[in-house]
Design a protein around this motif. Structure first.
Motif, short mmCIF file in Angstrom:
data_model
loop_
_atom_site.label_atom_id
_atom_site.label_comp_id
_atom_site.label_asym_id
_atom_site.label_seq_id
_atom_site.Cartn_x
_atom_site.Cartn_y
_atom_site.Cartn_z
N UNK A 11 0.83 -1.20 0.00
CA UNK A 11 0.00 0.00 0.00
C UNK A 11 0.87 1.26 0.00
N UNK A 12 1.93 1.25 0.82
CA UNK A 12 2.86 2.39 0.86
C UNK A 12 3.59 2.54 -0.47
N UNK A 13 3.90 1.43 -1.11
CA UNK A 13 4.54 1.47 -2.43
C UNK A 13 3.61 2.10 -3.46
N UNK A 14 2.35 1.71 -3.41
CA UNK A 14 1.36 2.29 -4.32
C UNK A 14 1.25 3.80 -4.10
N UNK A 15 1.22 4.21 -2.83
CA UNK A 15 1.16 5.64 -2.51
C UNK A 15 2.40 6.38 -3.01
N UNK A 52 10.16 12.78 -4.37
CA UNK A 52 9.20 11.69 -4.63
C UNK A 52 9.92 10.43 -5.10
N UNK A 53 10.95 10.59 -5.94
CA UNK A 53 11.74 9.44 -6.42
C UNK A 53 12.45 8.78 -5.24
N UNK A 54 13.02 9.57 -4.36
CA UNK A 54 13.72 9.03 -3.19
C UNK A 54 12.76 8.24 -2.30
N UNK A 55 11.57 8.77 -2.12
CA UNK A 55 10.55 8.06 -1.33
C UNK A 55 10.23 6.71 -1.97
N UNK A 60 10.78 0.68 -2.10
CA UNK A 60 11.20 -0.48 -2.88
C UNK A 60 12.34 -1.22 -2.16
N UNK A 61 13.28 -0.46 -1.60
CA UNK A 61 14.39 -1.09 -0.87
C UNK A 61 13.86 -1.90 0.31
N UNK A 67 11.72 -9.18 1.21
CA UNK A 67 11.29 -10.15 0.19
C UNK A 67 9.79 -10.05 -0.11
N UNK A 68 9.34 -8.80 -0.25
CA UNK A 68 7.95 -8.52 -0.61
C UNK A 68 7.94 -8.08 -2.06
N UNK A 69 7.07 -8.69 -2.85
CA UNK A 69 6.99 -8.38 -4.28
C UNK A 69 6.65 -6.91 -4.49
N UNK A 70 7.38 -6.27 -5.39
CA UNK A 70 7.10 -4.86 -5.68
C UNK A 70 6.97 -4.60 -7.18
N UNK A 71 7.57 -5.42 -8.01
CA UNK A 71 7.61 -5.18 -9.46
C UNK A 71 6.22 -5.21 -10.11
N UNK A 72 5.29 -5.92 -9.51
CA UNK A 72 3.96 -6.07 -10.10
C UNK A 72 3.21 -4.75 -10.23
N UNK A 73 3.60 -3.74 -9.46
CA UNK A 73 2.90 -2.46 -9.50
C UNK A 73 3.42 -1.54 -10.61
#
Length: 112
Positions: A11-15, A52-55, A60-61, A67-73
């Motif tokens: 959710x934080x990644x989406x934000x 925003x890029x740094x956030x 992502x880091x 080990x949580x998937x992030x690429x799918x977004x």
């Protein structure tokens, strides 16, 4: 607990992705509220995008380390940019994948 943490980070990644895209599109973000005086300065939009890029990279880091998937977004190209970690003019220019410019030109001619 792990599933809740994964959902929270996704959710934080989406934000963070939305925040970056709003900054990329020069739309209002929380950053504008924090630093309203910066709107008057030409370097503001570059700095806003950098923040925003740094956030986005920070989230992502964390996802990668846990080990949580992030690429799918992201599209494949966007995921490659994020994995490369460097925000360049190419990232800014090509973040959104668009149709071939020839197709767009043909469509605009049909509308006339």
């Amino acid at each position: 607990m792990e599933e809740m943490s994964a959902k929270f980070l996704q959710s934080k990644l989406s934000d963070a992705k939305m925040h970056f895209e709003r900054a990329l599109d020069c739309k209002h973000t929380e950053f504008d509220d924090l630093y309203p005086y910066m709107i008057e300065h030409p370097q503001f939009f570059w700095y806003k995008r950098y923040v925003a890029w740094s956030e986005l990279l920070t989230i992502v880091k964390l996802c990668s380390e846990l080990e949580i998937a992030w690429r799918e977004q992201f599209t494949q190209k966007q995921a490659d940019y994020v994995a490369g970690r460097v925000m360049s003019s190419r990232v800014l220019d090509e973040w959104y994948e668009t149709n071939d410019s020839k197709e767009e030109s043909a469509e605009s001619m049909d509308l006339k």
